[in-house]
Design a protein around this motif. Structure first.
Motif, PDB file in Angstrom:
ATOM      1  N   SER A  63       0.866  -1.181   0.000  1.00 21.05           N
ATOM      2  CA  SER A  63       0.000   0.000   0.000  1.00 21.05           C
ATOM      3  C   SER A  63       0.900   1.226   0.000  1.00 21.05           C
ATOM      4  O   SER A  63       1.573   1.505   0.995  1.00 21.05           O
ATOM      5  CB  SER A  63      -0.906   0.003   1.237  1.00 21.05           C
ATOM      6  OG  SER A  63      -1.846  -1.036   1.159  1.00 21.05           O
ATOM      7  N   HIS A  65       1.783   5.368  -0.507  1.00 22.29           N
ATOM      8  CA  HIS A  65       1.232   6.707  -0.303  1.00 22.29           C
ATOM      9  C   HIS A  65       2.331   7.741  -0.479  1.00 22.29           C
ATOM     10  O   HIS A  65       3.515   7.439  -0.281  1.00 22.29           O
ATOM     11  CB  HIS A  65       0.628   6.854   1.097  1.00 22.29           C
ATOM     12  CG  HIS A  65      -0.598   6.032   1.305  1.00 22.29           C
ATOM     13  ND1 HIS A  65      -1.856   6.470   0.974  1.00 22.29           N
ATOM     14  CD2 HIS A  65      -0.754   4.766   1.786  1.00 22.29           C
ATOM     15  CE1 HIS A  65      -2.742   5.535   1.262  1.00 22.29           C
ATOM     16  NE2 HIS A  65      -2.100   4.485   1.746  1.00 22.29           N
ATOM     17  N   ASP A 132      -2.705  -0.862   5.480  1.00 26.31           N
ATOM     18  CA  ASP A 132      -2.726   0.401   4.746  1.00 26.31           C
ATOM     19  C   ASP A 132      -2.462   1.521   5.741  1.00 26.31           C
ATOM     20  O   ASP A 132      -2.389   1.293   6.954  1.00 26.31           O
ATOM     21  CB  ASP A 132      -4.045   0.612   4.016  1.00 26.31           C
ATOM     22  CG  ASP A 132      -3.961   1.733   2.972  1.00 26.31           C
ATOM     23  OD1 ASP A 132      -2.825   2.124   2.604  1.00 26.31           O
ATOM     24  OD2 ASP A 132      -4.999   2.240   2.539  1.00 26.31           O
ATOM     25  N   ALA A 183      -8.220  -0.587   2.901  1.00 20.94           N
ATOM     26  CA  ALA A 183      -7.657   0.377   1.949  1.00 20.94           C
ATOM     27  C   ALA A 183      -8.335   1.714   2.228  1.00 20.94           C
ATOM     28  O   ALA A 183      -9.562   1.819   2.143  1.00 20.94           O
ATOM     29  CB  ALA A 183      -7.907  -0.065   0.510  1.00 20.94           C
ATOM     30  N   TRP A 274      -8.705  -1.199  -3.786  1.00 19.43           N
ATOM     31  CA  TRP A 274      -7.999   0.077  -3.710  1.00 19.43           C
ATOM     32  C   TRP A 274      -8.873   1.129  -4.387  1.00 19.43           C
ATOM     33  O   TRP A 274      -9.606   0.815  -5.325  1.00 19.43           O
ATOM     34  CB  TRP A 274      -6.639  -0.005  -4.399  1.00 19.43           C
ATOM     35  CG  TRP A 274      -5.782   1.206  -4.168  1.00 19.43           C
ATOM     36  CD1 TRP A 274      -5.593   2.271  -4.995  1.00 19.43           C
ATOM     37  CD2 TRP A 274      -4.997   1.470  -3.008  1.00 19.43           C
ATOM     38  NE1 TRP A 274      -4.739   3.193  -4.430  1.00 19.43           N
ATOM     39  CE2 TRP A 274      -4.363   2.730  -3.198  1.00 19.43           C
ATOM     40  CE3 TRP A 274      -4.771   0.781  -1.814  1.00 19.43           C
ATOM     41  CZ2 TRP A 274      -3.520   3.296  -2.255  1.00 19.43           C
ATOM     42  CZ3 TRP A 274      -3.927   1.344  -0.875  1.00 19.43           C
ATOM     43  CH2 TRP A 274      -3.309   2.588  -1.100  1.00 19.43           C
ATOM     44  N   HIS A 276      -8.816   5.044  -6.166  1.00 16.31           N
ATOM     45  CA  HIS A 276      -8.164   6.296  -6.569  1.00 16.31           C
ATOM     46  C   HIS A 276      -9.157   7.115  -7.391  1.00 16.31           C
ATOM     47  O   HIS A 276     -10.127   6.588  -7.946  1.00 16.31           O
ATOM     48  CB  HIS A 276      -6.854   6.047  -7.329  1.00 16.31           C
ATOM     49  CG  HIS A 276      -7.009   5.602  -8.751  1.00 16.31           C
ATOM     50  ND1 HIS A 276      -7.245   4.290  -9.122  1.00 16.31           N
ATOM     51  CD2 HIS A 276      -6.937   6.303  -9.921  1.00 16.31           C
ATOM     52  CE1 HIS A 276      -7.311   4.200 -10.440  1.00 16.31           C
ATOM     53  NE2 HIS A 276      -7.136   5.409 -10.955  1.00 16.31           N
ATOM     54  N   SER A 324      -1.569  -1.274  -5.144  1.00 17.64           N
ATOM     55  CA  SER A 324      -1.999   0.079  -4.783  1.00 17.64           C
ATOM     56  C   SER A 324      -1.613   1.000  -5.933  1.00 17.64           C
ATOM     57  O   SER A 324      -0.743   0.667  -6.739  1.00 17.64           O
ATOM     58  CB  SER A 324      -1.364   0.544  -3.469  1.00 17.64           C
ATOM     59  OG  SER A 324       0.051   0.558  -3.556  1.00 17.64           O
TER      60      SER A 324
END
Length: 370
Positions: A63, A65, A132, A183, A274, A276, A324
């Motif tokens: 995961s 970021h 996550d 997630a 996931w 987005h 991810s």
């Protein structure tokens, strides 16, 4: 999925359903047969699209970021626990998390050491699976699935002032949480949502009634013509430690608006979700598990429904995959894993490659082999 969208299936030598990704989710079904090897017969495809980010430890379920312009990766930490393989996935006995960081794609990857150990989670029993992370108001939050002392998966949360930890776990799991694969997605309006769930070894099918049924169906296969079990989604309260209201179904529908069915193994949700956002649309991406595909569905709300659009990543080496997706400096990337280093399903390695959205909003198909 419709035949014209179907990705070619790869043959997994000497292997039948065992390790479902999500932190190595595995089916409970006693009919499953396994071996240590999960090498894909790739034929002439002998080269990998990308290389492992690190080889000092085994990592999976990454995961990723971007915090303060830097990339942080929160993976599972695969180990050789010395436990014989079985259909319950007991050999996936991960005990801690290592957080990886990198200044840029292609740059040096740093293993920042143990960020959270299972012995420091008061309510935990065993098996720290795919985590996550999130950031809000000066605090970093690490979300993790682990079985409690009754062997039931719930999702916990730990906090830190640093993205690399160490993290301190809350004394109890998030109320109302269950199953695996958290997630976390923060929308442009500041609201934060958690998507979670995984069928088979992830126990999601045992929560159909809203309460855990230890004697419930071990897989989803007995309801082939029923709507598929949905990924779950919950709004997080501002404290980032509890749910705001009830857990909802993130329903995936076909082009006619009808929910995908359980028997639709090449399109239905299995695990590893996931979220987005791209051009104002919400992209729910997920693994189909036993058919080894990464698919995506698009909606107008973070709560769905989401219309199935297609496959965006073909099968990797290994039984399935977990991913991810992040944007950094105007480019999109997918983090995923395979078994290049070990050739064994329970010892995986994380990777990264570019992800491209086409002009019509679709995602360009990725082949993990050259």
């Amino acid at each position: 999925m419709s035949k014209h969208l179907s990705a070619p299936k790869l043959v997994i030598s000497l292997f039948a359903p065992l390790c479902l990704l999500g932190a190595c989710n595995s089916p409970d079904s006693k009919s499953a047969k396994t071996t240590d090897s999960a090498k894909v017969d790739t034929g002439k495809k002998t080269k990998y699209l990308s290389q492992p980010l690190i080889s000092s430890i085994y990592t999976a379920d990454p995961s990723a970021h971007v915090f303060n312009g830097k990339i942080y990766i929160y993976p599972s930490h695969d180990i050789n626990a010395g436990i014989p393989e079985n259909d319950n996935g007991d050999h996936f006995a991960m005990r801690d998390y290592h957080i990886l960081s990198m200044d840029s794609i292609g740059g040096k990857v740093t293993d920042n050491g143990v960020a959270l150990d299972i012995k420091d989670i008061p309510w935990a029993g065993r098996q720290l699976w795919a985590p996550d992370a999130a950031y809000k108001n000066g605090t970093y939050y690490l979300y993790f699935p682990v079985k409690d002392k009754k062997d039931v998966f719930h999702i916990g949360v730990a906090t830190s002032a640093s993205p690399t930890g160490p993290f301190k776990a809350e004394p109890e799991p998030i109320p109302g949480s269950y199953s695996i694969d958290p997630a976390v997605f923060t929308d442009t309006d500041g609201k934060t949502y958690m998507y979670f769930g995984g069928i088979w070894g992830g126990q999601l099918q045992r929560w159909i009634s809203g309460k855990y049924d230890a004697n419930g169906s071990k897989t989803d296969s007995k309801q082939e013509n029923a709507p598929a079990i949905s990924c779950k989604v919950a709004l997080l309260k501002p404290d980032m430690k509890t749910f705001e209201g009830a857990v909802k179904d993130a329903v995936i529908v076909d082009s006619l608006g009808k929910p995908l069915l359980t028997k639709d193994h090449e399109r239905r949700f299995f695990e590893g979700s996931w979220m987005h956002k791209y051009n104002g649309k919400y992209y729910l991406t997920y693994s189909t598990g036993d058919t080894h595909l990464l698919c995506y569905a698009v909606g107008d709300s973070p709560l769905g429904p989401f219309t199935y659009k297609g496959v965006f990543m073909k099968p990797v080496q290994g039984w399935t995959t977990h991913h991810s997706i992040i944007e950094i400096k105007g480019k999109w990337y997918i983090f995923y894993h395979d078994t290049q280093l070990s050739g064994k399903t329970h010892l995986r390695n994380v990777k990264v490659t570019t992800l491209e959205h086409n002009a019509d909003g679709s995602i360009k198909l990725i082949d993990p082999f050259l």
